[in-house]
Write a protein that holds these residues in place. Sequence first.
Motif, PDB file in Angstrom:
ATOM      1  N   ARG A  74       0.829  -1.201   0.000  1.00  0.00           N
ATOM      2  CA  ARG A  74       0.000   0.000   0.000  1.00  0.00           C
ATOM      3  C   ARG A  74       0.870   1.260   0.000  1.00  0.00           C
ATOM      4  O   ARG A  74       1.952   1.302   0.570  1.00  0.00           O
ATOM      5  CB  ARG A  74      -0.960  -0.003   1.178  1.00  0.00           C
ATOM      6  CG  ARG A  74      -0.277  -0.112   2.522  1.00  0.00           C
ATOM      7  CD  ARG A  74      -1.257  -0.562   3.603  1.00  0.00           C
ATOM      8  NE  ARG A  74      -2.359   0.360   3.740  1.00  0.00           N
ATOM      9  CZ  ARG A  74      -3.598  -0.002   4.111  1.00  0.00           C
ATOM     10  NH1 ARG A  74      -3.852  -1.273   4.385  1.00  0.00           N
ATOM     11  NH2 ARG A  74      -4.556   0.874   4.216  1.00  0.00           N
ATOM     12  N   LEU A 106       1.414   4.416   3.481  1.00  0.00           N
ATOM     13  CA  LEU A 106       2.241   4.320   4.687  1.00  0.00           C
ATOM     14  C   LEU A 106       3.680   4.686   4.352  1.00  0.00           C
ATOM     15  O   LEU A 106       4.203   4.285   3.322  1.00  0.00           O
ATOM     16  CB  LEU A 106       2.213   2.895   5.254  1.00  0.00           C
ATOM     17  CG  LEU A 106       0.929   2.405   5.911  1.00  0.00           C
ATOM     18  CD1 LEU A 106       1.093   0.959   6.358  1.00  0.00           C
ATOM     19  CD2 LEU A 106       0.539   3.280   7.096  1.00  0.00           C
ATOM     20  N   THR A 107       4.316   5.414   5.259  1.00  0.00           N
ATOM     21  CA  THR A 107       5.746   5.690   5.127  1.00  0.00           C
ATOM     22  C   THR A 107       6.519   4.586   5.851  1.00  0.00           C
ATOM     23  O   THR A 107       5.942   3.830   6.640  1.00  0.00           O
ATOM     24  CB  THR A 107       6.109   7.041   5.782  1.00  0.00           C
ATOM     25  OG1 THR A 107       5.834   6.948   7.185  1.00  0.00           O
ATOM     26  CG2 THR A 107       5.306   8.183   5.183  1.00  0.00           C
ATOM     27  N   GLN A 114       6.177   4.878   9.572  1.00  0.00           N
ATOM     28  CA  GLN A 114       4.939   4.321  10.128  1.00  0.00           C
ATOM     29  C   GLN A 114       5.010   2.798  10.229  1.00  0.00           C
ATOM     30  O   GLN A 114       4.595   2.211  11.233  1.00  0.00           O
ATOM     31  CB  GLN A 114       3.732   4.757   9.284  1.00  0.00           C
ATOM     32  CG  GLN A 114       3.374   6.231   9.487  1.00  0.00           C
ATOM     33  CD  GLN A 114       2.353   6.721   8.471  1.00  0.00           C
ATOM     34  OE1 GLN A 114       2.516   6.497   7.265  1.00  0.00           O
ATOM     35  NE2 GLN A 114       1.309   7.377   8.938  1.00  0.00           N
ATOM     36  N   ALA A 167      -0.285  -8.100  10.698  1.00  0.00           N
ATOM     37  CA  ALA A 167       0.051  -6.703  10.416  1.00  0.00           C
ATOM     38  C   ALA A 167       0.786  -6.577   9.081  1.00  0.00           C
ATOM     39  O   ALA A 167       0.548  -5.637   8.313  1.00  0.00           O
ATOM     40  CB  ALA A 167       0.902  -6.129  11.550  1.00  0.00           C
ATOM     41  N   ASP A 191       0.494  -8.704   6.555  1.00  0.00           N
ATOM     42  CA  ASP A 191      -0.499  -8.938   5.495  1.00  0.00           C
ATOM     43  C   ASP A 191      -1.247  -7.647   5.188  1.00  0.00           C
ATOM     44  O   ASP A 191      -1.618  -7.392   4.047  1.00  0.00           O
ATOM     45  CB  ASP A 191      -1.507 -10.014   5.920  1.00  0.00           C
ATOM     46  CG  ASP A 191      -0.919 -11.434   5.842  1.00  0.00           C
ATOM     47  OD1 ASP A 191       0.198 -11.585   5.305  1.00  0.00           O
ATOM     48  OD2 ASP A 191      -1.585 -12.370   6.317  1.00  0.00           O
ATOM     49  N   GLY A 192      -1.446  -6.843   6.229  1.00  0.00           N
ATOM     50  CA  GLY A 192      -2.196  -5.596   6.055  1.00  0.00           C
ATOM     51  C   GLY A 192      -1.490  -4.563   5.202  1.00  0.00           C
ATOM     52  O   GLY A 192      -2.140  -3.727   4.583  1.00  0.00           O
ATOM     53  N   ILE A 193      -0.157  -4.588   5.171  1.00  0.00           N
ATOM     54  CA  ILE A 193       0.523  -3.579   4.366  1.00  0.00           C
ATOM     55  C   ILE A 193       0.582  -3.972   2.890  1.00  0.00           C
ATOM     56  O   ILE A 193       0.871  -3.143   2.037  1.00  0.00           O
ATOM     57  CB  ILE A 193       1.957  -3.243   4.885  1.00  0.00           C
ATOM     58  CG1 ILE A 193       2.936  -4.350   4.583  1.00  0.00           C
ATOM     59  CG2 ILE A 193       1.945  -2.891   6.369  1.00  0.00           C
ATOM     60  CD1 ILE A 193       4.378  -3.893   4.771  1.00  0.00           C
ATOM     61  N   PRO A 232      -4.364  -5.667  -1.480  1.00  0.00           N
ATOM     62  CA  PRO A 232      -5.241  -6.847  -1.540  1.00  0.00           C
ATOM     63  C   PRO A 232      -4.903  -7.778  -2.701  1.00  0.00           C
ATOM     64  O   PRO A 232      -4.797  -8.990  -2.513  1.00  0.00           O
ATOM     65  CB  PRO A 232      -6.621  -6.227  -1.730  1.00  0.00           C
ATOM     66  CG  PRO A 232      -6.533  -4.919  -1.057  1.00  0.00           C
ATOM     67  CD  PRO A 232      -5.126  -4.452  -1.245  1.00  0.00           C
ATOM     68  N   THR A 233      -4.665  -7.236  -3.864  1.00  0.00           N
ATOM     69  CA  THR A 233      -4.433  -8.100  -5.027  1.00  0.00           C
ATOM     70  C   THR A 233      -3.126  -8.862  -4.899  1.00  0.00           C
ATOM     71  O   THR A 233      -2.922  -9.850  -5.576  1.00  0.00           O
ATOM     72  CB  THR A 233      -4.351  -7.248  -6.314  1.00  0.00           C
ATOM     73  OG1 THR A 233      -3.466  -6.147  -6.049  1.00  0.00           O
ATOM     74  CG2 THR A 233      -5.706  -6.722  -6.685  1.00  0.00           C
ATOM     75  N   TYR A 263      -1.027  10.594  11.770  1.00  0.00           N
ATOM     76  CA  TYR A 263       0.075   9.635  11.654  1.00  0.00           C
ATOM     77  C   TYR A 263      -0.399   8.217  12.009  1.00  0.00           C
ATOM     78  O   TYR A 263      -0.015   7.240  11.386  1.00  0.00           O
ATOM     79  CB  TYR A 263       1.216  10.063  12.585  1.00  0.00           C
ATOM     80  CG  TYR A 263       2.491   9.248  12.465  1.00  0.00           C
ATOM     81  CD1 TYR A 263       3.403   9.496  11.437  1.00  0.00           C
ATOM     82  CD2 TYR A 263       2.786   8.239  13.372  1.00  0.00           C
ATOM     83  CE1 TYR A 263       4.572   8.750  11.321  1.00  0.00           C
ATOM     84  CE2 TYR A 263       3.959   7.493  13.261  1.00  0.00           C
ATOM     85  CZ  TYR A 263       4.842   7.756  12.241  1.00  0.00           C
ATOM     86  OH  TYR A 263       6.001   7.021  12.127  1.00  0.00           O
ATOM     87  N   ILE A 307      -1.859   3.654  10.066  1.00  0.00           N
ATOM     88  CA  ILE A 307      -1.272   2.444  10.646  1.00  0.00           C
ATOM     89  C   ILE A 307      -2.399   1.528  11.131  1.00  0.00           C
ATOM     90  O   ILE A 307      -2.411   0.326  10.875  1.00  0.00           O
ATOM     91  CB  ILE A 307      -0.322   2.799  11.823  1.00  0.00           C
ATOM     92  CG1 ILE A 307       0.798   3.735  11.349  1.00  0.00           C
ATOM     93  CG2 ILE A 307       0.261   1.535  12.445  1.00  0.00           C
ATOM     94  CD1 ILE A 307       1.730   4.205  12.476  1.00  0.00           C
ATOM     95  N   SER A 314      -4.240  -0.038   8.171  1.00  0.00           N
ATOM     96  CA  SER A 314      -3.456  -1.129   7.595  1.00  0.00           C
ATOM     97  C   SER A 314      -3.545  -2.383   8.465  1.00  0.00           C
ATOM     98  O   SER A 314      -3.757  -3.491   7.970  1.00  0.00           O
ATOM     99  CB  SER A 314      -2.004  -0.658   7.455  1.00  0.00           C
ATOM    100  OG  SER A 314      -1.177  -1.705   7.043  1.00  0.00           O
ATOM    101  N   ASP A 363      -6.924  -3.948   8.110  1.00  0.00           N
ATOM    102  CA  ASP A 363      -7.026  -4.654   6.823  1.00  0.00           C
ATOM    103  C   ASP A 363      -6.374  -6.027   6.937  1.00  0.00           C
ATOM    104  O   ASP A 363      -6.818  -6.987   6.316  1.00  0.00           O
ATOM    105  CB  ASP A 363      -6.334  -3.858   5.700  1.00  0.00           C
ATOM    106  CG  ASP A 363      -7.181  -2.670   5.239  1.00  0.00           C
ATOM    107  OD1 ASP A 363      -8.346  -2.552   5.675  1.00  0.00           O
ATOM    108  OD2 ASP A 363      -6.672  -1.859   4.445  1.00  0.00           O
ATOM    109  N   GLY A 364      -5.308  -6.082   7.740  1.00  0.00           N
ATOM    110  CA  GLY A 364      -4.569  -7.336   7.891  1.00  0.00           C
ATOM    111  C   GLY A 364      -5.350  -8.432   8.586  1.00  0.00           C
ATOM    112  O   GLY A 364      -5.097  -9.610   8.364  1.00  0.00           O
TER     113      GLY A 364
END
Lengths: 193, 193
Positions: free
Chosen positions: A148, A151-152, A155, A180, A182-184, A187-188, B172, B176, B179, B182-183
């Motif tokens: 994604r 997010l930097t 972060q 966590a 998996d979240g970054i 989705p595809t 900020y 996070i 994300s 979403d995970g």
Amino acid sequence: MTLEPPPSPTRRADAERNRAKIMAVARTAFAESDTEVSMAEISRRAGVGMATLYRNFPDRRALLEALYTDEVDAVCGATETVIGGSPGALLIAWLHRFFAFSTSKRLIASELLTHADSTSPVFGESRARVLVSGRPLLAAAQRAQEVRGDLTLEQILDMIVAIARIPGDPGYLEPILQSALDGIRLPTAVEQS
Amino acid sequence: MTLEPPPSPTRRADAERNRAKIMAVARTAFAESDTEVSMAEISRRAGVGMATLYRNFPDRRALLEALYTDEVDAVCGATETVIGGSPGALLIAWLHRFFAFSTSKRLIASELLTHADSTSPVFGESRARVLVSGRPLLAAAQRAQEVRGDLTLEQILDMIVAIARIPGDPGYLEPILQSALDGIRLPTAVEQS
């Protein structure tokens, strides 16, 4: 005035071996014990005299800082040793490595805090170096649209450090980290495993 | 011996209004200020006398505990007020609510720690109550296969608390959290937004 002769290659190799032995012993000692391991104990386990130990590390704090810096070096170097895989997979592998660092360094870092204050340059410089190392990995993974874009790296690393600080054994923390990470991923790009 | 007459409905309503006013003022005061807000200041802002304030809350700690418990009640109650949406969406909405609680309660909780020790029953009971409230939501979302099955509610809440503790403003922290949430959804259930 007499000049000391430069150390012979053999003596230099001995000195490096001693230093490496001390570091290895100290790393293990700090990892397996919550209590303060004494310098005498480290000298004993490494099989080197106190004089050699103190010539390498003038005090406990110097030893702790060397261990910490060594770990940071390993994390920064790990961006190059991960071979193969997509940019997203490379980033994730490196973040796992950073997580291992964040949990293992906990003890050393907290002990270091009792010897240096938290504004010690060791901490600030380490963070900066880790950011410099990881940035190209994140940029590549975001360019490849595998991770994604909102997010930097700051972060993401803060999230991982936060998870590493949750009290619990590896069996408790690993699934949280997995979720966590998996979240970054976009989705595809999430692969069914 | 004379018996006091029971308070009239009007007086009881007044008392409840005063208590609610004090709580509202204290909540705002603690949220907007890092420094200790005095009981005198709270009495002034709420427009109630010190006697009324102390009749409701014998000391600062009692007030802090009431605020904290009030927030926990709101989180526990929020499982019922979220209406519509799939089991997964309900869980995620509730976790957002829990995150808001975790950040807002930070100040109150840390102040409470200076008045009670960290083993104060207020904290342990709160966690237990939040777990009891959230468990059916997680179970339903996992049954619907919208949320991964390898995490317990303890792990999910610990992750959210850890993120809430990351230093930073909402701008900020929000991405996070997003994300991380979403995970926990299963890949097939992540909606493109």
